[in-house]
Design a protein around this motif. Structure first.
Motif, PDB file in Angstrom:
ATOM      1  N   LEU A   1      14.183   6.050 -14.678  1.00 27.11           N
ATOM      2  CA  LEU A   1      14.571   6.503 -13.341  1.00 27.11           C
ATOM      3  C   LEU A   1      15.727   5.671 -12.815  1.00 27.11           C
ATOM      4  CD1 LEU A   1      11.033   6.879 -11.696  1.00 27.11           C
ATOM      5  CD2 LEU A   1      12.338   8.606 -12.953  1.00 27.11           C
ATOM      6  N   ASP A   2      16.578   6.299 -12.005  1.00 29.51           N
ATOM      7  CA  ASP A   2      17.633   5.538 -11.351  1.00 29.51           C
ATOM      8  C   ASP A   2      17.031   4.767 -10.179  1.00 29.51           C
ATOM      9  OD1 ASP A   2      17.384   7.317  -9.142  1.00 29.51           O
ATOM     10  OD2 ASP A   2      18.996   8.598  -9.896  1.00 29.51           O
ATOM     11  N   SER A   3      17.855   3.944  -9.517  1.00 25.72           N
ATOM     12  CA  SER A   3      17.322   3.058  -8.482  1.00 25.72           C
ATOM     13  C   SER A   3      16.735   3.819  -7.303  1.00 25.72           C
ATOM     14  CB  SER A   3      18.423   2.100  -8.001  1.00 25.72           C
ATOM     15  OG  SER A   3      19.524   2.822  -7.494  1.00 25.72           O
ATOM     16  N   GLU A   4      17.335   4.960  -6.958  1.00 21.68           N
ATOM     17  CA  GLU A   4      16.816   5.738  -5.825  1.00 21.68           C
ATOM     18  C   GLU A   4      15.439   6.301  -6.138  1.00 21.68           C
ATOM     19  OE1 GLU A   4      18.031   9.598  -3.046  1.00 21.68           O
ATOM     20  OE2 GLU A   4      19.478   8.769  -4.476  1.00 21.68           O
ATOM     21  N   LEU A   5      15.299   6.888  -7.329  1.00 23.57           N
ATOM     22  CA  LEU A   5      14.000   7.431  -7.724  1.00 23.57           C
ATOM     23  C   LEU A   5      12.974   6.322  -7.924  1.00 23.57           C
ATOM     24  CD1 LEU A   5      15.071  10.245 -10.218  1.00 23.57           C
ATOM     25  CD2 LEU A   5      14.078  10.551  -7.944  1.00 23.57           C
ATOM     26  N   SER A   6      13.428   5.159  -8.400  1.00 20.06           N
ATOM     27  CA  SER A   6      12.520   4.028  -8.555  1.00 20.06           C
ATOM     28  C   SER A   6      11.960   3.591  -7.204  1.00 20.06           C
ATOM     29  CB  SER A   6      13.242   2.851  -9.233  1.00 20.06           C
ATOM     30  OG  SER A   6      13.613   3.184 -10.554  1.00 20.06           O
ATOM     31  N   SER A   7      12.821   3.533  -6.191  1.00 22.80           N
ATOM     32  CA  SER A   7      12.369   3.173  -4.847  1.00 22.80           C
ATOM     33  C   SER A   7      11.361   4.180  -4.315  1.00 22.80           C
ATOM     34  CB  SER A   7      13.566   3.088  -3.893  1.00 22.80           C
ATOM     35  OG  SER A   7      14.417   2.034  -4.249  1.00 22.80           O
ATOM     36  N   GLU A   8      11.625   5.441  -4.578  1.00 25.49           N
ATOM     37  CA  GLU A   8      10.722   6.507  -4.141  1.00 25.49           C
ATOM     38  C   GLU A   8       9.359   6.354  -4.812  1.00 25.49           C
ATOM     39  OE1 GLU A   8      10.771  11.253  -4.770  1.00 25.49           O
ATOM     40  OE2 GLU A   8      12.601  10.425  -3.876  1.00 25.49           O
ATOM     41  N   LEU A   9       9.383   6.054  -6.113  1.00 27.67           N
ATOM     42  CA  LEU A   9       8.131   5.865  -6.846  1.00 27.67           C
ATOM     43  C   LEU A   9       7.351   4.672  -6.293  1.00 27.67           C
ATOM     44  CD1 LEU A   9       6.169   6.343  -9.204  1.00 27.67           C
ATOM     45  CD2 LEU A   9       7.683   4.947 -10.616  1.00 27.67           C
ATOM     46  N   LEU A  10       8.047   3.573  -6.019  1.00 25.43           N
ATOM     47  CA  LEU A  10       7.382   2.391  -5.483  1.00 25.43           C
ATOM     48  C   LEU A  10       6.739   2.672  -4.135  1.00 25.43           C
ATOM     49  CD1 LEU A  10       9.932  -0.392  -6.454  1.00 25.43           C
ATOM     50  CD2 LEU A  10       7.539  -0.269  -7.169  1.00 25.43           C
ATOM     51  N   GLU A  11       7.404   3.436  -3.305  1.00 21.53           N
ATOM     52  CA  GLU A  11       6.829   3.798  -2.010  1.00 21.53           C
ATOM     53  C   GLU A  11       5.546   4.612  -2.202  1.00 21.53           C
ATOM     54  OE1 GLU A  11       7.458   2.919   1.017  1.00 21.53           O
ATOM     55  OE2 GLU A  11       9.172   1.655   0.461  1.00 21.53           O
ATOM     56  N   LEU A  12       5.564   5.509  -3.180  1.00 17.33           N
ATOM     57  CA  LEU A  12       4.372   6.307  -3.451  1.00 17.33           C
ATOM     58  C   LEU A  12       3.228   5.436  -3.966  1.00 17.33           C
ATOM     59  CD1 LEU A  12       2.891   8.975  -3.730  1.00 17.33           C
ATOM     60  CD2 LEU A  12       4.014   9.292  -5.936  1.00 17.33           C
ATOM     61  N   LEU A  13       3.535   4.501  -4.873  1.00 19.41           N
ATOM     62  CA  LEU A  13       2.495   3.606  -5.376  1.00 19.41           C
ATOM     63  C   LEU A  13       1.961   2.721  -4.256  1.00 19.41           C
ATOM     64  CD1 LEU A  13       4.046   2.595  -8.820  1.00 19.41           C
ATOM     65  CD2 LEU A  13       2.185   4.214  -8.405  1.00 19.41           C
ATOM     66  N   GLY A  14       2.841   2.303  -3.347  1.00 20.87           N
ATOM     67  CA  GLY A  14       2.399   1.536  -2.189  1.00 20.87           C
ATOM     68  C   GLY A  14       1.484   2.344  -1.286  1.00 20.87           C
ATOM     69  N   GLU A  15       1.779   3.612  -1.165  1.00 19.70           N
ATOM     70  CA  GLU A  15       0.932   4.498  -0.368  1.00 19.70           C
ATOM     71  C   GLU A  15      -0.463   4.616  -0.989  1.00 19.70           C
ATOM     72  OE1 GLU A  15       0.927   9.253   0.532  1.00 19.70           O
ATOM     73  OE2 GLU A  15       2.844   8.205   0.730  1.00 19.70           O
ATOM     74  N   LEU A  16      -0.520   4.724  -2.311  1.00 24.35           N
ATOM     75  CA  LEU A  16      -1.807   4.784  -3.005  1.00 24.35           C
ATOM     76  C   LEU A  16      -2.601   3.502  -2.774  1.00 24.35           C
ATOM     77  CD1 LEU A  16      -0.697   6.375  -6.405  1.00 24.35           C
ATOM     78  CD2 LEU A  16      -1.785   7.522  -4.457  1.00 24.35           C
ATOM     79  N   GLN A  17      -1.900   2.366  -2.803  1.00 23.17           N
ATOM     80  CA  GLN A  17      -2.568   1.082  -2.556  1.00 23.17           C
ATOM     81  C   GLN A  17      -3.114   1.018  -1.137  1.00 23.17           C
ATOM     82  OE1 GLN A  17      -0.979  -1.587  -0.505  1.00 23.17           O
ATOM     83  NE2 GLN A  17      -2.937  -2.679  -0.646  1.00 23.17           N
ATOM     84  N   ARG A  18      -2.361   1.518  -0.169  1.00 21.57           N
ATOM     85  CA  ARG A  18      -2.813   1.482   1.223  1.00 21.57           C
ATOM     86  C   ARG A  18      -4.026   2.380   1.452  1.00 21.57           C
ATOM     87  NH1 ARG A  18       2.796   1.116   1.778  1.00 21.57           N
ATOM     88  NH2 ARG A  18       3.067   3.362   2.128  1.00 21.57           N
ATOM     89  N   GLU A  19      -4.206   3.359   0.588  1.00 21.43           N
ATOM     90  CA  GLU A  19      -5.394   4.207   0.661  1.00 21.43           C
ATOM     91  C   GLU A  19      -6.640   3.500   0.112  1.00 21.43           C
ATOM     92  OE1 GLU A  19      -3.032   8.433  -0.060  1.00 21.43           O
ATOM     93  OE2 GLU A  19      -4.433   7.664  -1.561  1.00 21.43           O
ATOM     94  N   GLY A  20      -6.435   2.344  -0.519  1.00 19.20           N
ATOM     95  CA  GLY A  20      -7.554   1.588  -1.062  1.00 19.20           C
ATOM     96  C   GLY A  20      -7.639   1.583  -2.565  1.00 19.20           C
ATOM     97  N   ARG A  21      -6.696   2.242  -3.238  1.00 16.70           N
ATOM     98  CA  ARG A  21      -6.702   2.219  -4.697  1.00 16.70           C
ATOM     99  C   ARG A  21      -6.114   0.902  -5.198  1.00 16.70           C
ATOM    100  NH1 ARG A  21      -7.291   7.928  -5.864  1.00 16.70           N
ATOM    101  NH2 ARG A  21      -6.413   9.117  -4.118  1.00 16.70           N
ATOM    102  N   THR A  22      -6.553   0.501  -6.376  1.00 20.39           N
ATOM    103  CA  THR A  22      -5.957  -0.643  -7.055  1.00 20.39           C
ATOM    104  C   THR A  22      -4.849  -0.109  -7.956  1.00 20.39           C
ATOM    105  OG1 THR A  22      -8.035  -1.848  -7.009  1.00 20.39           O
ATOM    106  CG2 THR A  22      -6.405  -2.564  -8.618  1.00 20.39           C
TER     107      THR A  22
END
Length: 234
Positions: free
Chosen positions: A180-201
């Motif tokens: 992924l390019d840097s923009e898509l990488s940032s988008e992916l990280l935000e999504l993974l952060g969202e999953l973490q905030r939901e309580g997932r590891t």
């Protein structure tokens, strides 16, 4: 989701040897011990050959350690019969692979539904889950498009949707930004952060500084030559 704070998964003295006793024996993991809490976003950091992917595979029950223990939700799973290990893997983990591993001649919907087929689940419930996760990832409108017709970013979203279809407690990602390019990488990280905030590891293996340097990462475990050499805040 489970309450954050308690230890959820751990490796205790986990060693992985390929071709033991043979001339081409490789010790990919040396007595690694590391634990992760519920609701934690952590990174295994290191160059190629450092053992991070091997450790991630052992933690995710995709590979058995040659020695040592793997504890998932208080249970030592390292020596479970394959049938029970498969059940733990299916119910507990969602996997995002570096190469996506999509079935290219099959449409998005069928790719996402694949992890559900071994389960005794009705088609209506399967369809409901797929619509929910694909809508969340803004790719529902692509559900009838063949995987090989998607862009790299769209393929990554399908791979994430497939990882989430079983509502896993632990999301495991191996070099998820490699293509992924840097923009898509940032988008992916935000999504993974969202999953973490939901309580997932969320556990990520990477050598990408954009990932391990992200403020979303709570802990970085550095690996070298198959060993855990340091652990600290992201």
């Amino acid at each position: 989701m489970a309450e954050a704070g308690a230890w959820l998964i751990a490796a205790e003295g986990a060693t992985k040897i390929y071709n033991p006793g043979q001339p081409d024996e490789v010790v990919a993991l040396h007595a690694a011990s590391v634990s992760f809490r519920r609701g934690e976003l952590a990174v295994l950091k290191g160059p190629s050959g450092s053992g991070k992917t091997t450790l991630l595979s052992v933690l995710g029950c995709m590979s058995r350690p040659t020695a040592g223990r793997v504890i998932v939700q208080g249970r030592d799973v390292a020596k479970l019969p394959e049938q029970f290990l498969t059940e733990v893997r299916r119910k507990t983990f969602g996997f995002i692979f570096q190469q996506f591993h999509l079935v290219k001649g099959v449409d998005v919907l069928e790719n996402v539904l694949l992890p559900l087929y071994p389960l005794s689940m009705g088609f209506r419930e399967m369809g409901r889950r797929a619509e929910e996760v694909l809508t969340r990832l803004r790719i529902w409108d692509k559900r009838r498009v063949k995987a090989n017709r998607l862009s790299g970013g769209e393929q990554q979203r399908v791979a994430i949707a497939r990882a989430l279809i079983n509502d896993p407690e632990i999301v495991v990602a191996d070099e998820p930004t490699a293509h992924l390019d840097s923009e898509l990488s940032s988008e992916l990280l935000e999504l993974l952060g969202e999953l973490q905030r939901e309580g997932r590891t969320v556990l990520i293996a990477t050598h990408d500084p954009q990932v391990y340097g992200s403020p979303l990462v709570q802990r970085v475990i550095e690996m070298r030559d198959g060993r855990v050499v340091s652990t600290g805040k992201g």
